[in-house]
Design an enzyme around this catalytic site. Sequence first.
Site, mmCIF file in Angstrom:
data_model
loop_
_atom_site.group_PDB
_atom_site.id
_atom_site.type_symbol
_atom_site.label_atom_id
_atom_site.label_comp_id
_atom_site.label_asym_id
_atom_site.label_seq_id
_atom_site.Cartn_x
_atom_site.Cartn_y
_atom_site.Cartn_z
ATOM 1 N N ARG A 143 84.244 2.398 -5.957
ATOM 2 C CA ARG A 143 83.197 3.258 -5.611
ATOM 3 C C ARG A 143 82.363 4.737 -6.544
ATOM 4 O O ARG A 143 81.621 4.795 -6.571
ATOM 5 C CB ARG A 143 82.771 3.624 -4.345
ATOM 6 C CG ARG A 143 81.865 4.202 -3.981
ATOM 7 C CD ARG A 143 81.564 4.503 -2.178
ATOM 8 N NE ARG A 143 79.832 4.645 -1.607
ATOM 9 C CZ ARG A 143 79.742 5.313 -0.799
ATOM 10 N NH1 ARG A 143 79.756 6.798 -0.712
ATOM 11 N NH2 ARG A 143 77.947 5.749 -0.722
ATOM 12 N N ASN B 187 76.291 12.163 -2.555
ATOM 13 C CA ASN B 187 78.339 12.111 -3.091
ATOM 14 C C ASN B 187 79.141 12.995 -2.201
ATOM 15 O O ASN B 187 80.436 12.546 -1.658
ATOM 16 C CB ASN B 187 78.376 12.512 -4.258
ATOM 17 C CG ASN B 187 77.732 11.217 -5.242
ATOM 18 O OD1 ASN B 187 77.515 10.281 -4.833
ATOM 19 N ND2 ASN B 187 77.627 11.649 -6.916
ATOM 20 N N HIS C 191 81.526 -4.067 -0.366
ATOM 21 C CA HIS C 191 82.142 -3.371 1.239
ATOM 22 C C HIS C 191 82.733 -5.002 2.263
ATOM 23 O O HIS C 191 82.793 -4.576 2.887
ATOM 24 C CB HIS C 191 80.704 -3.439 1.601
ATOM 25 C CG HIS C 191 79.467 -2.579 0.654
ATOM 26 N ND1 HIS C 191 78.492 -1.635 0.891
ATOM 27 C CD2 HIS C 191 79.653 -1.262 0.051
ATOM 28 C CE1 HIS C 191 78.406 -0.578 0.859
ATOM 29 N NE2 HIS C 191 78.806 -0.937 -0.266
ATOM 30 N N HIS D 143 79.243 5.116 -8.662
ATOM 31 C CA HIS D 143 78.569 6.618 -8.470
ATOM 32 C C HIS D 143 77.936 6.723 -9.845
ATOM 33 O O HIS D 143 77.516 7.632 -10.334
ATOM 34 C CB HIS D 143 79.085 7.332 -7.604
ATOM 35 C CG HIS D 143 78.950 6.651 -6.469
ATOM 36 N ND1 HIS D 143 78.220 7.345 -5.598
ATOM 37 C CD2 HIS D 143 78.339 5.397 -5.871
ATOM 38 C CE1 HIS D 143 77.387 6.851 -4.425
ATOM 39 N NE2 HIS D 143 77.907 5.638 -3.869
HETATM 40 C C1 HEM Z 1 73.306 -2.164 -2.902
HETATM 41 C C2 HEM Z 1 73.121 -0.827 -2.453
HETATM 42 C C3 HEM Z 1 74.653 0.075 -2.314
HETATM 43 C C4 HEM Z 1 74.552 1.165 -1.152
HETATM 44 C C5 HEM Z 1 73.189 0.994 0.238
HETATM 45 C C6 HEM Z 1 75.711 1.010 -0.467
HETATM 46 C C7 HEM Z 1 76.478 2.220 1.013
HETATM 47 C C8 HEM Z 1 76.983 2.658 0.416
HETATM 48 C C9 HEM Z 1 77.590 3.316 1.851
HETATM 49 C C10 HEM Z 1 76.506 4.390 2.888
HETATM 50 C C11 HEM Z 1 78.655 3.896 1.686
HETATM 51 C C12 HEM Z 1 79.708 4.163 2.886
HETATM 52 C C13 HEM Z 1 79.853 5.145 2.516
HETATM 53 C C14 HEM Z 1 80.143 6.747 3.617
HETATM 54 O O1 HEM Z 1 79.979 6.322 4.634
HETATM 55 O O2 HEM Z 1 80.971 7.928 3.254
HETATM 56 C C15 HEM Z 1 79.094 2.886 0.876
HETATM 57 C C16 HEM Z 1 80.400 2.477 0.905
HETATM 58 C C17 HEM Z 1 81.283 2.085 -0.121
HETATM 59 N N1 HEM Z 1 80.596 1.200 -1.143
HETATM 60 FE FE1 HEM Z 1 78.678 0.775 -1.560
HETATM 61 N N2 HEM Z 1 77.088 0.906 -1.269
HETATM 62 C C18 HEM Z 1 75.721 -0.378 -2.235
HETATM 63 C C19 HEM Z 1 76.028 -0.965 -3.342
HETATM 64 C C20 HEM Z 1 77.576 -0.924 -3.608
HETATM 65 C C21 HEM Z 1 78.402 -1.603 -5.486
HETATM 66 C C22 HEM Z 1 77.647 -2.198 -6.382
HETATM 67 C C23 HEM Z 1 79.853 -0.945 -4.992
HETATM 68 C C24 HEM Z 1 79.998 -1.301 -5.751
HETATM 69 C C25 HEM Z 1 80.558 -1.782 -7.154
HETATM 70 C C26 HEM Z 1 79.931 -0.597 -4.160
HETATM 71 C C27 HEM Z 1 81.187 -0.132 -3.617
HETATM 72 C C28 HEM Z 1 81.544 1.206 -2.882
HETATM 73 C C29 HEM Z 1 83.021 1.405 -1.728
HETATM 74 C C30 HEM Z 1 83.992 0.178 -1.912
HETATM 75 C C31 HEM Z 1 82.724 1.908 -0.555
HETATM 76 C C32 HEM Z 1 83.669 2.417 0.059
HETATM 77 C C33 HEM Z 1 84.549 4.025 0.102
HETATM 78 C C34 HEM Z 1 85.697 4.335 1.046
HETATM 79 O O3 HEM Z 1 86.288 2.983 1.290
HETATM 80 O O4 HEM Z 1 85.214 5.429 0.984
HETATM 81 N N3 HEM Z 1 78.661 0.136 -2.984
HETATM 82 N N4 HEM Z 1 78.533 2.446 0.185
#
Ligand code: HEM
Length: 343
Positions: free
Chosen positions: A73, A105, A204, A77
């Site tokens: 992530r 963030n 995800h 970002h």
């Molecule tokens: C398509 C649009 C995307 C949206 C709206 C989105 C949104 C989110 C949200 C809301 C979370 C939870 C964060 C939290 O509650 O603290 C999350 C977690 C995460 N996202 Fe996305 N995301 C997107 C695309 C991506 C992309 C492109 C990647 C990587 C290439 C990614 C990788 C991750 C990962 C690995 C997590 C887990 C992080 C953790 O375990 O703390 N996401 N994302």
Amino acid sequence: MASNHSLNSRIIILECLVLVLSICLISSLYGISDPHLNLDYYKSTCPSVLEIVRKEMECACLSDPRNAALILRLHFHDCFVQGCDGSVLLEDTVTLQGEKKAANNKNALKGFRIIDRIKNRLESECPEVVSCADILTIAARDAVLLVGGPYWDVPLGRKDSIEAGYALADINLPTADEGLLSIISKFISQGLSVTDMVALSGSHTIGKARCVNFKKRIYGDFPMTTSLNPISQSYLKNLKSLCPPIGTESDNNETDMDYVTPNLFDNSYYHVLLRGEGLINSDQQLYSSFLGIQTKKLVEKYAADPIAFFEQFAESMVKLGNITNPKTYVNGEVRKTCRFVNT
Ligand code: HEM
Ligand SMILES: *[C@@H]1O[C@H](CO)[C@@H](O)[C@H](O)[C@H]1NC(C)=O
Ligand SMILES: *[C@@H]1O[C@H](CO)[C@@H](O)[C@H](O)[C@H]1NC(C)=O
């Protein structure tokens, strides 16, 4: 019947608009195939760079697979805010406002200490050679690989920025309750396609989300997208007890985004979406939104064909890593410490 038909044609017109927009923007974008990057960039200056990053990531992911998600992530970002330039790693100072406290963030990024550890090792091995942006890109690849995902070669040679994009972080990054077309347009303005967006969302399949990001979903259309089967019902009940409808005390309570195989990088995320059990709105709408004709087909494809998902994910990750701000090559640097620009 007639109004249904006109709705459908309006949707098609909308999707065409998005497509035309994407073609215009992609052709005007820099950095989508970045001529500065190549696979052998550190071959003579730091031949052990890949080994060192891999070793540190092995330790980190073995001690806690969540670390893979954190690093993946961070890289995303980083790249969506003035290109992959290590800007996300910068701390606030008197002269610099970092990105860590931007609304998108805040409380949502971790894993910085893993990057510090890798940087320390690299500084003793080949001082002032490997950029933090490259470290993050390699580490994200290793993270995916170490929890069962695909391998890809990482083009290298990024420079670290000397400034951060606090405002851009809130403008460019997609959010949990944002509409599908708005999210698509954010990817398109980075030179990424709808296909890239659906494949990269497969990230995800690992990691967690906080209550504040799935509250609207579980008290909103969750029961409409799932069937009435008892497993979905009890899943929803658990989510609701973790994340009560009112108050903010539970905002940071976390749960797995792929509750079936949370620590494995597989295509299970897409199966979750087929069952209508996606945890956050931005995920479920890829399959359930009436605007998502193309995204729904892609979700079905990646659910049915894990190899197609892995291949597309690898290619889209290279594209993500290729996003660069041409300015960084003029005034960029190799930071000595990832949290601060050089003095
Ligand atoms: C398509 C649009 C995307 C949206 C709206 C989105 C949104 C989110 C949200 C809301 C979370 C939870 C964060 C939290 O509650 O603290 C999350 C977690 C995460 N996202 Fe996305 N995301 C997107 C695309 C991506 C992309 C492109 C990647 C990587 C290439 C990614 C990788 C991750 C990962 C690995 C997590 C887990 C992080 C953790 O375990 O703390 N996401 N994302
Ligand atoms: C990424 O950039 C590299 C280096 O310029 C280029 O060879 C490659 O084709 C690009 N890959 C994608 C998928 O854009
Ligand atoms: C959610 O957070 C609240 C407040 O921090 C805490 O009291 C509660 O136990 C958490 N719920 C679960 C199920 O972890």
